[in-house]
Design a protein around this motif. Structure first.
Motif, PDB file in Angstrom:
ATOM      1  N   LEU A 190      -5.670  -7.891 -10.548  1.00 40.20           N
ATOM      2  CA  LEU A 190      -4.913  -7.001  -9.674  1.00 40.20           C
ATOM      3  C   LEU A 190      -3.962  -7.794  -8.787  1.00 40.20           C
ATOM      4  O   LEU A 190      -2.791  -7.428  -8.622  1.00 40.20           O
ATOM      5  CB  LEU A 190      -5.877  -6.175  -8.830  1.00 40.20           C
ATOM      6  CG  LEU A 190      -5.216  -5.203  -7.841  1.00 40.20           C
ATOM      7  CD1 LEU A 190      -5.904  -3.850  -7.879  1.00 40.20           C
ATOM      8  CD2 LEU A 190      -5.255  -5.769  -6.418  1.00 40.20           C
ATOM      9  N   PHE A 191      -4.447  -8.898  -8.228  1.00 43.31           N
ATOM     10  CA  PHE A 191      -3.595  -9.772  -7.427  1.00 43.31           C
ATOM     11  C   PHE A 191      -2.397 -10.239  -8.250  1.00 43.31           C
ATOM     12  O   PHE A 191      -1.241 -10.188  -7.807  1.00 43.31           O
ATOM     13  CB  PHE A 191      -4.410 -10.971  -6.942  1.00 43.31           C
ATOM     14  CG  PHE A 191      -3.606 -12.019  -6.220  1.00 43.31           C
ATOM     15  CD1 PHE A 191      -3.359 -11.923  -4.872  1.00 43.31           C
ATOM     16  CD2 PHE A 191      -3.092 -13.116  -6.904  1.00 43.31           C
ATOM     17  CE1 PHE A 191      -2.619 -12.897  -4.207  1.00 43.31           C
ATOM     18  CE2 PHE A 191      -2.355 -14.086  -6.258  1.00 43.31           C
ATOM     19  CZ  PHE A 191      -2.123 -13.974  -4.901  1.00 43.31           C
ATOM     20  N   SER A 192      -2.648 -10.689  -9.484  1.00 47.92           N
ATOM     21  CA  SER A 192      -1.584 -11.172 -10.357  1.00 47.92           C
ATOM     22  C   SER A 192      -0.589 -10.063 -10.695  1.00 47.92           C
ATOM     23  O   SER A 192       0.625 -10.280 -10.691  1.00 47.92           O
ATOM     24  CB  SER A 192      -2.179 -11.747 -11.644  1.00 47.92           C
ATOM     25  OG  SER A 192      -1.179 -12.203 -12.520  1.00 47.92           O
ATOM     26  N   ALA A 193      -1.100  -8.865 -10.972  1.00 44.09           N
ATOM     27  CA  ALA A 193      -0.217  -7.746 -11.305  1.00 44.09           C
ATOM     28  C   ALA A 193       0.687  -7.393 -10.132  1.00 44.09           C
ATOM     29  O   ALA A 193       1.852  -7.014 -10.318  1.00 44.09           O
ATOM     30  CB  ALA A 193      -1.039  -6.542 -11.729  1.00 44.09           C
ATOM     31  N   LYS A 194       0.178  -7.503  -8.912  1.00 44.96           N
ATOM     32  CA  LYS A 194       1.021  -7.236  -7.756  1.00 44.96           C
ATOM     33  C   LYS A 194       2.067  -8.333  -7.585  1.00 44.96           C
ATOM     34  O   LYS A 194       3.224  -8.054  -7.254  1.00 44.96           O
ATOM     35  CB  LYS A 194       0.170  -7.079  -6.503  1.00 44.96           C
ATOM     36  CG  LYS A 194      -0.685  -5.816  -6.536  1.00 44.96           C
ATOM     37  CD  LYS A 194      -1.240  -5.409  -5.194  1.00 44.96           C
ATOM     38  CE  LYS A 194      -1.960  -4.061  -5.296  1.00 44.96           C
ATOM     39  NZ  LYS A 194      -2.316  -3.484  -3.995  1.00 44.96           N
ATOM     40  N   GLU A 195       1.682  -9.572  -7.842  1.00 48.06           N
ATOM     41  CA  GLU A 195       2.666 -10.647  -7.799  1.00 48.06           C
ATOM     42  C   GLU A 195       3.769 -10.402  -8.823  1.00 48.06           C
ATOM     43  O   GLU A 195       4.963 -10.567  -8.532  1.00 48.06           O
ATOM     44  CB  GLU A 195       1.984 -11.991  -8.070  1.00 48.06           C
ATOM     45  CG  GLU A 195       1.128 -12.509  -6.937  1.00 48.06           C
ATOM     46  CD  GLU A 195       1.976 -12.989  -5.762  1.00 48.06           C
ATOM     47  OE1 GLU A 195       3.026 -13.612  -5.984  1.00 48.06           O
ATOM     48  OE2 GLU A 195       1.584 -12.725  -4.621  1.00 48.06           O
ATOM     49  N   SER A 196       3.394 -10.025 -10.040  1.00 49.14           N
ATOM     50  CA  SER A 196       4.404  -9.743 -11.067  1.00 49.14           C
ATOM     51  C   SER A 196       5.292  -8.573 -10.664  1.00 49.14           C
ATOM     52  O   SER A 196       6.507  -8.583 -10.908  1.00 49.14           O
ATOM     53  CB  SER A 196       3.728  -9.453 -12.412  1.00 49.14           C
ATOM     54  OG  SER A 196       3.197 -10.619 -12.990  1.00 49.14           O
TER      55      SER A 196
END
Length: 277
Positions: free
Chosen positions: A190-196
Motif C-alpha cells: 500500500l505504501f508503494s502504491a501510494k508512492e507510485s
C-alpha cells in the motif's frame, strides 16, 4: 510523499514515513551475505519489467562499477556517501538504457521542480531504488501521459507507520488480505502504491500529495490495484483523471523478497479513468 530525502528520485511529502533507503546508509537491505549495496546476482525473475504497457523498464539488482556520470550529475552527489553515489549512478544507468530503447540520445538526468527527474522533451518517466534494486521506466508522451514506479522490500512497515500511511478503511482491507494472502507485506505494498500514485500525479499536477489524498484497493488475484484520489486529479487529454489502475508484483532474488508497483496513464485515458468536472 515518503519524506525520505532523495531529491533526485522521489517526490517529497510532508508526512514523515520510513522507507528502505536513507542517505546516511542506515536501515540496511534485508539481505543475506555481506558487503554494502546491491548484491551481484545472476539472471532471475523480473520485478517491474513487462508490467506496464507502452513503457520501457530497465532494472538492475547490482551496482556495476565505473558508471559514467555527467559533470552536472556528479556535482549533485559529490558530498554524498558512497552508497548514495552508487544508487544515484546506477538508477541513471537504468534510465539511459531505457531511453536508448526509445532512440533518445544520452544526456544528464537532473532533478526538476519538486525533486522529480527532468526528462527529455516528449518523455514521461519515473525512477525508483531500494536496497538491492534500481529501476527506471520511460515512455513517449504520445502514448503515455505519465508514469510512476516504486520498489520496496517485501517486509512489514516499521511499527506504527501503517497508521500514518493507511486510512481505517485501508487498514481493514490490509487485515483481510494478510489473512488470505500472508506472503505479501500488504502494508508495504500500500505504501508503494501510494508512492507510485504521487509520482504519477506530480509531473502533471505540480503539487505534492499526502498519504490521505488517495485510497488504494489491491486485487490479490490479478496483481492490480486501484488508486482513487480524494483531490482533483491531473487533466489528461482534456479529461480529469481521478482513478488509476496500477500493477504490482513480488519476486524473490537470492532469498531477498521485493514488492513493486507501477502506474502508466495513457495519453488518451479511458472513460472509466476520467471524470469531467
Amino acid at each position: 510523499m515518503s519524506g525520505i530525502p532523495e531529491p533526485d528520485l522521489d517526490i517529497h511529502h510532508p508526512m514523515p514515513a520510513p522507507g528502505p533507503t536513507w542517505p546516511d546508509g542506515t536501515n540496511p537491505a534485508p539481505r543475506t551475505g555481506s558487503g554494502p549495496g546491491p548484491r551481484p546476482s545472476p539472471a532471475g525473475p523480473d520485478l517491474l519489467v513487462g508490467t506496464l504497457p507502452d513503457v520501457v523498464v530497465i532494472e538492475l539488482f547490482a551496482d556495476p562499477p565505473g558508471i559514467h556520470l555527467y559533470p552536472e550529475e556528479a556535482e549533485r552527489v559529490k558530498r554524498a556517501v558512497d552508497k548514495r553515489r552508487r544508487e544515484f549512478a546506477t538508477v541513471r544507468l537504468c534510465a539511459r538504457r531505457a531511453l536508448a530503447r526509445l532512440g533518445v540520445p544520452p544526456g544528464p538526468i537532473l532533478p526538476g521542480p519538486g525533486g522529480a527527474p527532468a526528462w527529455p522533451e516528449g518523455i514521461a518517466g519515473s525512477m525508483t531504488h531500494c536496497p538491492g534494486y534500481r529501476a527506471a521506466a520511460v515512455a513517449r508522451t504520445d502514448a503515455v501521459a505519465t508514469v510512476g514506479i516504486d520498489a520496496e522490500p517485501n517486509s512489514a512497515l516499521p511499527r506504527g507507520v501503517e497508521n500514518l500511511v493507511a486510512s481505517p478503511e485501508e487498514r481493514r482491507t490490509l487485515d483481510r488480505l494478510t489473512l488470505s494472502h500472508p506472503d505479501v507485506a500488504w502494508d508495504r505494498l500500500l505504501f508503494s502504491a501510494k508512492e507510485s500514485t504521487y509520482k504519477t500525479c506530480f509531473p502533471l499536477m505540480g503539487r505534492m500529495l499526502d498519504f490521505s489524498d488517495c485510497t488504494i484497493v489491491p486485487d490479490p488475484e490479478r496483481g492490480t490495484f486501484t488508486s482513487s484520489l480524494h483531490v482533483p486529479g491531473p487533466v489528461v487529454g482534456g479529461h480529469r483523471v481521478n482513478t488509476f489502475t496500477g500493477r504490482w508484483r513480488t519476486v524473490v532474488r537470492e532469498g531477498v523478497e521485493y514488492v513493486a508497483t507501477g502506474i502508466a496513464v495513457p495519453a488518451a485515458p479511458t472513460p472509466m479513468m476520467s471524470e469531467n468536472r
